[in-house]
Scaffold this motif. Structure first.
Motif, PDB file in Angstrom:
ATOM      1  N   LEU A   1      11.253   4.021   2.943  1.00 30.40           N
ATOM      2  CA  LEU A   1      10.592   2.975   2.160  1.00 30.40           C
ATOM      3  C   LEU A   1      11.597   2.216   1.311  1.00 30.40           C
ATOM      4  O   LEU A   1      11.591   0.972   1.286  1.00 30.40           O
ATOM      5  N   LEU A   2      12.477   2.932   0.620  1.00 30.96           N
ATOM      6  CA  LEU A   2      13.466   2.274  -0.227  1.00 30.96           C
ATOM      7  C   LEU A   2      14.372   1.365   0.605  1.00 30.96           C
ATOM      8  O   LEU A   2      14.678   0.242   0.200  1.00 30.96           O
TER       9      LEU A   2
ATOM     10  N   GLU B   1       0.827  -1.202   0.000  1.00 31.98           N
ATOM     11  CA  GLU B   1       0.000   0.000   0.000  1.00 31.98           C
ATOM     12  C   GLU B   1       0.864   1.256   0.000  1.00 31.98           C
ATOM     13  O   GLU B   1       0.568   2.229  -0.694  1.00 31.98           O
ATOM     14  N   ARG B   2       1.930   1.211   0.766  1.00 37.63           N
ATOM     15  CA  ARG B   2       2.814   2.379   0.861  1.00 37.63           C
ATOM     16  C   ARG B   2       3.560   2.615  -0.445  1.00 37.63           C
ATOM     17  O   ARG B   2       3.804   3.758  -0.830  1.00 37.63           O
ATOM     18  N   ALA B   3       3.907   1.543  -1.123  1.00 37.73           N
ATOM     19  CA  ALA B   3       4.730   1.661  -2.321  1.00 37.73           C
ATOM     20  C   ALA B   3       3.931   1.949  -3.587  1.00 37.73           C
ATOM     21  O   ALA B   3       4.519   2.331  -4.603  1.00 37.73           O
ATOM     22  N   LYS B   4       2.610   1.766  -3.559  1.00 36.03           N
ATOM     23  CA  LYS B   4       1.852   1.821  -4.816  1.00 36.03           C
ATOM     24  C   LYS B   4       1.846   3.203  -5.463  1.00 36.03           C
ATOM     25  O   LYS B   4       1.641   3.315  -6.678  1.00 36.03           O
ATOM     26  N   SER B   5       2.094   4.243  -4.694  1.00 33.21           N
ATOM     27  CA  SER B   5       2.137   5.586  -5.275  1.00 33.21           C
ATOM     28  C   SER B   5       3.556   6.110  -5.402  1.00 33.21           C
ATOM     29  O   SER B   5       3.771   7.277  -5.758  1.00 33.21           O
ATOM     30  N   ALA B   6       4.550   5.279  -5.120  1.00 36.76           N
ATOM     31  CA  ALA B   6       5.938   5.731  -5.086  1.00 36.76           C
ATOM     32  C   ALA B   6       6.685   5.367  -6.362  1.00 36.76           C
ATOM     33  O   ALA B   6       6.398   4.358  -7.005  1.00 36.76           O
ATOM     34  N   SER B   7       7.655   6.174  -6.710  1.00 39.44           N
ATOM     35  CA  SER B   7       8.517   5.905  -7.860  1.00 39.44           C
ATOM     36  C   SER B   7       9.937   6.330  -7.506  1.00 39.44           C
ATOM     37  O   SER B   7      10.155   7.195  -6.667  1.00 39.44           O
ATOM     38  N   ILE B   8      10.908   5.680  -8.160  1.00 39.93           N
ATOM     39  CA  ILE B   8      12.287   6.112  -7.977  1.00 39.93           C
ATOM     40  C   ILE B   8      12.629   7.156  -9.037  1.00 39.93           C
ATOM     41  O   ILE B   8      12.171   7.075 -10.178  1.00 39.93           O
TER      42      ILE B   8
ATOM     43  N   TYR C   1      10.820  -2.535  -8.613  1.00 35.13           N
ATOM     44  CA  TYR C   1      11.878  -1.851  -9.349  1.00 35.13           C
ATOM     45  C   TYR C   1      12.448  -0.797  -8.411  1.00 35.13           C
ATOM     46  O   TYR C   1      11.845   0.251  -8.185  1.00 35.13           O
ATOM     47  N   VAL C   2      13.630  -1.091  -7.850  1.00 34.03           N
ATOM     48  CA  VAL C   2      14.190  -0.243  -6.789  1.00 34.03           C
ATOM     49  C   VAL C   2      15.497   0.431  -7.184  1.00 34.03           C
ATOM     50  O   VAL C   2      15.987   1.290  -6.446  1.00 34.03           O
ATOM     51  N   GLY C   3      16.100   0.070  -8.306  1.00 33.39           N
ATOM     52  CA  GLY C   3      17.288   0.755  -8.793  1.00 33.39           C
ATOM     53  C   GLY C   3      18.530   0.454  -7.995  1.00 33.39           C
ATOM     54  O   GLY C   3      19.244  -0.503  -8.260  1.00 33.39           O
ATOM     55  N   SER C   4      18.786   1.275  -6.992  1.00 32.05           N
ATOM     56  CA  SER C   4      19.941   1.110  -6.117  1.00 32.05           C
ATOM     57  C   SER C   4      19.731   1.958  -4.862  1.00 32.05           C
ATOM     58  O   SER C   4      18.792   2.756  -4.805  1.00 32.05           O
ATOM     59  N   PRO C   5      20.588   1.807  -3.854  1.00 29.09           N
ATOM     60  CA  PRO C   5      20.350   2.511  -2.578  1.00 29.09           C
ATOM     61  C   PRO C   5      20.400   4.029  -2.663  1.00 29.09           C
ATOM     62  O   PRO C   5      19.927   4.697  -1.738  1.00 29.09           O
ATOM     63  N   THR C   6      20.965   4.603  -3.727  1.00 25.06           N
ATOM     64  CA  THR C   6      21.106   6.064  -3.785  1.00 25.06           C
ATOM     65  C   THR C   6      19.939   6.760  -4.478  1.00 25.06           C
ATOM     66  O   THR C   6      19.965   7.979  -4.645  1.00 25.06           O
ATOM     67  N   MET C   7      18.921   5.995  -4.872  1.00 25.68           N
ATOM     68  CA  MET C   7      17.799   6.592  -5.588  1.00 25.68           C
ATOM     69  C   MET C   7      16.989   7.544  -4.694  1.00 25.68           C
ATOM     70  O   MET C   7      16.834   7.314  -3.497  1.00 25.68           O
ATOM     71  N   LYS C   8      16.468   8.586  -5.317  1.00 22.11           N
ATOM     72  CA  LYS C   8      15.476   9.424  -4.641  1.00 22.11           C
ATOM     73  C   LYS C   8      14.103   8.800  -4.896  1.00 22.11           C
ATOM     74  O   LYS C   8      13.856   8.210  -5.947  1.00 22.11           O
ATOM     75  N   VAL C   9      13.194   8.913  -3.928  1.00 24.51           N
ATOM     76  CA  VAL C   9      11.865   8.334  -4.052  1.00 24.51           C
ATOM     77  C   VAL C   9      10.828   9.446  -4.009  1.00 24.51           C
ATOM     78  O   VAL C   9      10.793  10.246  -3.066  1.00 24.51           O
ATOM     79  N   ASN C  10       9.992   9.500  -5.040  1.00 23.47           N
ATOM     80  CA  ASN C  10       8.904  10.469  -5.116  1.00 23.47           C
ATOM     81  C   ASN C  10       7.579   9.783  -4.805  1.00 23.47           C
ATOM     82  O   ASN C  10       7.447   8.569  -4.926  1.00 23.47           O
ATOM     83  N   GLY C  11       6.602  10.585  -4.405  1.00 17.32           N
ATOM     84  CA  GLY C  11       5.253  10.073  -4.209  1.00 17.32           C
ATOM     85  C   GLY C  11       4.852   9.886  -2.762  1.00 17.32           C
ATOM     86  O   GLY C  11       3.697   9.556  -2.491  1.00 17.32           O
ATOM     87  N   LEU C  12       5.772  10.082  -1.824  1.00 18.42           N
ATOM     88  CA  LEU C  12       5.439   9.988  -0.403  1.00 18.42           C
ATOM     89  C   LEU C  12       5.479  11.374   0.230  1.00 18.42           C
ATOM     90  O   LEU C  12       5.763  12.375  -0.425  1.00 18.42           O
ATOM     91  N   GLU C  13       5.198  11.430   1.542  1.00 18.09           N
ATOM     92  CA  GLU C  13       5.017  12.714   2.213  1.00 18.09           C
ATOM     93  C   GLU C  13       6.264  13.581   2.192  1.00 18.09           C
ATOM     94  O   GLU C  13       6.199  14.799   1.990  1.00 18.09           O
ATOM     95  N   THR C  14       7.413  12.944   2.393  1.00 14.92           N
ATOM     96  CA  THR C  14       8.679  13.661   2.471  1.00 14.92           C
ATOM     97  C   THR C  14       9.782  12.828   1.823  1.00 14.92           C
ATOM     98  O   THR C  14       9.639  11.605   1.667  1.00 14.92           O
ATOM     99  N   PRO C  15      10.903  13.462   1.453  1.00 11.66           N
ATOM    100  CA  PRO C  15      12.041  12.681   0.958  1.00 11.66           C
ATOM    101  C   PRO C  15      12.522  11.649   1.971  1.00 11.66           C
ATOM    102  O   PRO C  15      12.953  10.551   1.587  1.00 11.66           O
TER     103      PRO C  15
ATOM    104  N   ALA D   1      15.419   9.882 -15.106  1.00  9.86           N
ATOM    105  CA  ALA D   1      14.376   8.888 -15.404  1.00  9.86           C
ATOM    106  C   ALA D   1      13.565   8.599 -14.150  1.00  9.86           C
ATOM    107  O   ALA D   1      14.067   8.723 -13.027  1.00  9.86           O
ATOM    108  N   ASP D   2      12.318   8.207 -14.348  1.00 12.46           N
ATOM    109  CA  ASP D   2      11.437   7.817 -13.242  1.00 12.46           C
ATOM    110  C   ASP D   2      10.838   6.452 -13.541  1.00 12.46           C
ATOM    111  O   ASP D   2      10.431   6.178 -14.684  1.00 12.46           O
ATOM    112  N   HIS D   3      10.778   5.601 -12.507  1.00 10.84           N
ATOM    113  CA  HIS D   3      10.222   4.259 -12.647  1.00 10.84           C
ATOM    114  C   HIS D   3       9.342   3.951 -11.438  1.00 10.84           C
ATOM    115  O   HIS D   3       9.767   4.207 -10.295  1.00 10.84           O
ATOM    116  N   PRO D   4       8.137   3.429 -11.660  1.00  7.84           N
ATOM    117  CA  PRO D   4       7.307   3.043 -10.512  1.00  7.84           C
ATOM    118  C   PRO D   4       7.962   1.910  -9.735  1.00  7.84           C
ATOM    119  O   PRO D   4       8.518   0.974 -10.326  1.00  7.84           O
ATOM    120  N   ILE D   5       7.912   1.979  -8.426  1.00  6.96           N
ATOM    121  CA  ILE D   5       8.500   0.928  -7.594  1.00  6.96           C
ATOM    122  C   ILE D   5       7.733  -0.380  -7.752  1.00  6.96           C
ATOM    123  O   ILE D   5       8.327  -1.461  -7.782  1.00  6.96           O
TER     124      ILE D   5
END
Length: 205
Positions: A135-136, A67-74, A115-129, A98-102
């Motif tokens: 989440l990542l 549920e938490r990840a469904k609106s998130a993207s890297i 789809y998580v990329g790598s540990p340095t990715m920024k994650v969009n779609g949640l309340e704060t960075p 580039a942006d990819h849905p998690i």
């Protein structure tokens, strides 16, 4: 070792020595990359390559995390990827962010995967960075747990092929003191989905 067979020095902990997906920096659908790795020389110990199954990891993800990840993207920038740290600015600027849905689906069969990329990715779609980072971290911890990982100990002549869109990989350390070589050759290809020439109009590789 350099091409002239002289030792580079101790470079362990460098290129690829973290969980990641090749091709994460490409815009969709060009991120659909297959990798082929062939061992020519191997050290007596260490130097394995770890793989993590992102399909199986998603299948067993808890409902709250789904549920938490469904609106998130890297959000991927080559400037944030460790292996590109020494790249020329002109070369790096050729790659747009580039942006990819998690919570993603595979291009060939629609199968669900992370789809998580790598540990340095920024994650969009949640309340704060910070919430995106948390989440990542949780997803990476889940996906790289023993239930979903395989570590390949290389023998000379081994060839491994993997699909980066549904697999993380990680180069493991070895004793790099110049007394032995770890020489592997990599090539890559891109999955291109095009309309079939047949009348059934199905997708084909």
């Amino acid at each position: 070792f350099w091409a002239n067979n002289t030792w580079k020095g101790n470079t362990t902990g460098g290129f690829g020595s973290y969980w990641h997906q090749d091709g994460q920096f490409w815009l969709r659908p060009r991120h659909n990359i297959l990798s082929v790795l062939h061992a020519r020389e191997t050290p007596p110990r260490g130097g394995e390559t770890g793989f993590a199954d992102l399909r199986a990891a998603r299948e067993t993800l808890s409902r709250p995390l789904l549920e938490r990840a469904k609106s998130a993207s890297i959000h991927v920038s080559v400037h944030d990827i460790a292996d590109f740290a020494k790249g020329d600015k002109e070369d790096l600027d050729a790659f747009p962010d580039a942006d990819h849905p998690i919570l993603d689906n595979h291009v060939l069969d629609g199968g669900p995967m992370l789809y998580v990329g790598s540990p340095t990715m920024k994650v969009n779609g949640l309340e704060t960075p910070e919430a995106g980072r948390a989440l990542l971290d949780m997803l990476l911890m889940h996906a790289t747990s023993p239930s979903y990982t395989y570590f390949h100990a290389w023998d000379v002549g081994d060839v491994i092929i993997w699909d980066n869109t549904q697999t993380l990989h990680h180069a493991m350390p070895y004793k790099n003191d110049g007394s032995s070589k770890r020489e592997l050759y990599r090539t890559q290809s891109r999955l291109v989905i095009a309309p079939s020439a047949h009348t059934d109009n199905k997708d084909e590789l």
